[in-house]
Design a protein around this motif. Structure first.
Motif, PDB file in Angstrom:
ATOM      1  N   CYS A 120      -6.987   1.372   1.684  1.00 52.51           N
ATOM      2  CA  CYS A 120      -6.767   2.487   0.752  1.00 52.51           C
ATOM      3  C   CYS A 120      -7.431   2.193  -0.585  1.00 52.51           C
ATOM      4  O   CYS A 120      -8.090   3.058  -1.168  1.00 52.51           O
ATOM      5  CB  CYS A 120      -5.278   2.691   0.475  1.00 52.51           C
ATOM      6  N   GLN A 121      -7.219   0.974  -1.063  1.00 52.65           N
ATOM      7  CA  GLN A 121      -7.682   0.683  -2.427  1.00 52.65           C
ATOM      8  C   GLN A 121      -9.201   0.720  -2.556  1.00 52.65           C
ATOM      9  O   GLN A 121      -9.710   0.960  -3.642  1.00 52.65           O
ATOM     10  CB  GLN A 121      -7.089  -0.645  -2.927  1.00 52.65           C
TER      11      GLN A 121
ATOM     12  N   GLY B  16       4.701  -2.365   0.586  1.00 51.95           N
ATOM     13  CA  GLY B  16       3.860  -1.169   0.518  1.00 51.95           C
ATOM     14  C   GLY B  16       2.502  -1.500  -0.083  1.00 51.95           C
ATOM     15  O   GLY B  16       1.464  -1.037   0.402  1.00 51.95           O
ATOM     16  N   GLU B  17       2.522  -2.333  -1.112  1.00 52.54           N
ATOM     17  CA  GLU B  17       1.269  -2.700  -1.772  1.00 52.54           C
ATOM     18  C   GLU B  17       0.380  -3.503  -0.819  1.00 52.54           C
ATOM     19  O   GLU B  17      -0.839  -3.306  -0.783  1.00 52.54           O
ATOM     20  CB  GLU B  17       1.569  -3.509  -3.037  1.00 52.54           C
ATOM     21  N   THR B  18       1.003  -4.394  -0.035  1.00 50.90           N
ATOM     22  CA  THR B  18       0.223  -5.166   0.940  1.00 50.90           C
ATOM     23  C   THR B  18      -0.465  -4.220   1.926  1.00 50.90           C
ATOM     24  O   THR B  18      -1.660  -4.362   2.214  1.00 50.90           O
ATOM     25  CB  THR B  18       1.139  -6.153   1.701  1.00 50.90           C
ATOM     26  N   LEU B  19       0.278  -3.218   2.413  1.00 47.76           N
ATOM     27  CA  LEU B  19      -0.335  -2.254   3.334  1.00 47.76           C
ATOM     28  C   LEU B  19      -1.483  -1.517   2.656  1.00 47.76           C
ATOM     29  O   LEU B  19      -2.526  -1.259   3.266  1.00 47.76           O
ATOM     30  CB  LEU B  19       0.707  -1.228   3.806  1.00 47.76           C
TER      31      LEU B  19
ATOM     32  N   GLU C 170       4.216   5.600   1.284  1.00 44.89           N
ATOM     33  CA  GLU C 170       4.639   6.712   0.417  1.00 44.89           C
ATOM     34  C   GLU C 170       5.320   6.156  -0.834  1.00 44.89           C
ATOM     35  O   GLU C 170       5.077   6.629  -1.958  1.00 44.89           O
ATOM     36  CB  GLU C 170       5.582   7.663   1.176  1.00 44.89           C
ATOM     37  N   LEU C 171       6.150   5.144  -0.639  1.00 43.87           N
ATOM     38  CA  LEU C 171       6.837   4.521  -1.780  1.00 43.87           C
ATOM     39  C   LEU C 171       5.834   3.916  -2.758  1.00 43.87           C
ATOM     40  O   LEU C 171       5.883   4.190  -3.959  1.00 43.87           O
ATOM     41  CB  LEU C 171       7.787   3.427  -1.267  1.00 43.87           C
ATOM     42  N   PHE C 172       4.919   3.106  -2.238  1.00 40.25           N
ATOM     43  CA  PHE C 172       3.991   2.424  -3.144  1.00 40.25           C
ATOM     44  C   PHE C 172       3.108   3.427  -3.880  1.00 40.25           C
ATOM     45  O   PHE C 172       2.933   3.349  -5.105  1.00 40.25           O
ATOM     46  CB  PHE C 172       3.133   1.390  -2.393  1.00 40.25           C
ATOM     47  N   VAL C 173       2.556   4.398  -3.143  1.00 42.92           N
ATOM     48  CA  VAL C 173       1.680   5.385  -3.774  1.00 42.92           C
ATOM     49  C   VAL C 173       2.463   6.189  -4.824  1.00 42.92           C
ATOM     50  O   VAL C 173       1.976   6.433  -5.931  1.00 42.92           O
ATOM     51  CB  VAL C 173       1.045   6.319  -2.716  1.00 42.92           C
ATOM     52  N   SER C 174       3.707   6.573  -4.508  1.00 41.93           N
ATOM     53  CA  SER C 174       4.504   7.342  -5.471  1.00 41.93           C
ATOM     54  C   SER C 174       4.739   6.538  -6.743  1.00 41.93           C
ATOM     55  O   SER C 174       4.656   7.071  -7.850  1.00 41.93           O
ATOM     56  CB  SER C 174       5.851   7.749  -4.859  1.00 41.93           C
ATOM     57  N   SER C 175       5.006   5.234  -6.586  1.00 42.80           N
ATOM     58  CA  SER C 175       5.281   4.406  -7.768  1.00 42.80           C
ATOM     59  C   SER C 175       4.028   4.251  -8.633  1.00 42.80           C
ATOM     60  O   SER C 175       4.115   4.145  -9.852  1.00 42.80           O
ATOM     61  CB  SER C 175       5.817   3.030  -7.365  1.00 42.80           C
ATOM     62  N   ARG C 176       2.853   4.263  -8.008  1.00 40.36           N
ATOM     63  CA  ARG C 176       1.597   4.219  -8.779  1.00 40.36           C
ATOM     64  C   ARG C 176       1.480   5.427  -9.681  1.00 40.36           C
ATOM     65  O   ARG C 176       0.744   5.415 -10.666  1.00 40.36           O
ATOM     66  CB  ARG C 176       0.387   4.301  -7.826  1.00 40.36           C
ATOM     67  N   GLY C 177       2.156   6.512  -9.300  1.00 43.89           N
ATOM     68  CA  GLY C 177       2.051   7.761 -10.052  1.00 43.89           C
ATOM     69  C   GLY C 177       3.198   7.963 -11.025  1.00 43.89           C
ATOM     70  O   GLY C 177       3.376   9.078 -11.537  1.00 43.89           O
TER      71      GLY C 177
ATOM     72  N   ALA D 285      11.974  -3.830  -5.282  1.00 48.44           N
ATOM     73  CA  ALA D 285      10.834  -4.718  -5.534  1.00 48.44           C
ATOM     74  C   ALA D 285      10.208  -5.248  -4.231  1.00 48.44           C
ATOM     75  O   ALA D 285       8.982  -5.183  -4.065  1.00 48.44           O
ATOM     76  CB  ALA D 285      11.253  -5.861  -6.449  1.00 48.44           C
ATOM     77  N   ALA D 286      11.044  -5.718  -3.317  1.00 53.15           N
ATOM     78  CA  ALA D 286      10.506  -6.311  -2.095  1.00 53.15           C
ATOM     79  C   ALA D 286       9.825  -5.245  -1.223  1.00 53.15           C
ATOM     80  O   ALA D 286       8.784  -5.493  -0.605  1.00 53.15           O
ATOM     81  CB  ALA D 286      11.624  -6.996  -1.309  1.00 53.15           C
ATOM     82  N   LEU D 287      10.413  -4.035  -1.194  1.00 57.72           N
ATOM     83  CA  LEU D 287       9.814  -2.950  -0.399  1.00 57.72           C
ATOM     84  C   LEU D 287       8.474  -2.536  -0.988  1.00 57.72           C
ATOM     85  O   LEU D 287       7.502  -2.286  -0.260  1.00 57.72           O
ATOM     86  CB  LEU D 287      10.754  -1.742  -0.355  1.00 57.72           C
TER      87      LEU D 287
END
Ligand code: HEC
Ligand code: HEC
Length: 251
Positions: free
Chosen positions: A167-168, A152-155, A232-239, A146-148
């Protein structure tokens, strides 16, 4: 009543936008057909190269990858591959699929580690991820992750570079619109490593990320850096829920 109807409408419109959609959905019919045909798909060359590295048994070495994972990787856990990047405290926290492969290369095979983003590592990653073709992306979002993910989302939402853009802005707000002759997709990661027709080569997620940074005139994060891994983590989780398409074909 009226207000409620508007709220419900708005909520359903947002739900449609939030629904993950593969970059495949934004392709023209001929590029889709190329991706779908194993013989036409130019990314299969990288799968074959990865397969050769996977089988390669070097003289004086005890193992090849296939010694532990089966001749064609049939011993690999494809549901586990669909969970990458994973959290593994024993391996120091966040582990991308490339890092996992490099870990096996170094620790299990006693070889000098490969550079993140090297062509051998990308070929091996392509082979391994292609084993999980069709599995649904299933990245952990709770617990230690969750914290990671929040970082990632902040970036993902941070503005960078001369154009002061995040990105967004392109991949959430303007998805579906044209930019310099290309249709903006959601910027999903389910097809990586993917074959890029414009570049004429197989491309890892983090290489693609660097190209996006350059396109809006910002300094890219290095392959294997903490920031690139978090994105990479945040984008992967979006998918989560999208099928793995490796090797996808994109412009
Ligand atoms: C000496 C045995 C050994 C060798 C050789 C080896 N690995 Fe592994 N590999 C493992 C073990 C053990 C795991 C962890 C499995 C687990 O956690 O249940 C693993 C996990 C993996 C995973 C994560 C998916 C999964 O099934 O857990 C991938 C991908 C992987 N290895 C790829 C490779 C590649 C590519 C090579 C060659 C460069 C390689 N391995 C060489 C033992 C090995
Ligand atoms: C100026 C607009 C712009 C920004 C900002 C941008 N990108 Fe992109 N990105 C593109 C374009 C154009 C493409 C190619 C068409 C497409 O798939 O959207 C692309 C493609 C991608 C892809 C490949 C999608 C696929 O299916 O192959 C990923 C992943 C991606 N971007 C991630 C990111 C991330 C992460 C950021 C933030 C660091 C970012 N992008 C910022 C324009 C942008």
């Amino acid at each position: 009543m009226r207000l409620l109807a508007v709220v419900v409408l708005l909520a359903s419109a947002l739900a449609v936008c939030a629904e993950p959609m593969s970059g495949y959905a934004f392709l023209d019919a001929s590029t889709r057909a190329m991706q779908d045909d194993e013989f036409e798909n130019p990314g299969m060359v990288a799968v074959d190269r990865g397969a050769a590295l996977f089988h390669e048994h070097r003289e004086a070495e005890e193992y090849s990858c296939s010694s532990c994972h089966g001749q064609d990787g049939e011993g690999l856990d494809t549901a586990e591959i669909a969970r990458y990047p994973v959290y593994d405290a024993n391996l120091g926290g966040l582990v991308t699929l490339q890092r996992r492969v490099n870990y096996c290369w170094e620790i299990h095979m006693d070889r000098f580690p490969l550079t993140p983003g090297s062509s051998e590592l990308i070929a091996l990653e392509t082979f391994v991820r292609n084993r999980a073709h069709g599995e649904q992306v299933n990245v952990q979002t709770d617990g230690d992750m969750a914290a990671l993910l929040a970082r990632g989302e902040t970036l993902y939402n941070t503005r960078f570079g001369q154009l002061d853009i995040a990105c967004q802005h392109c991949h959430v707000q303007h998805q579906g619109q044209m930019l310099r002759g290309q249709k903006l997709s959601q910027g999903q990661s389910n097809g990586f490593p993917e074959y890029r027709l414009g570049r004429g080569r197989i491309t890892s997620f983090q290489q693609r990320l660097a190209e996006c940074f350059v396109s809006f005139r910002a300094e890219p994060f290095e392959a294997g850096s903490e920031e690139a891994d978090l994105l990479e983590l945040f984008v992967s989780s979006r998918g989560n829920g999208l099928p793995i398409e490796t090797p996808a074909v994109r412009f």
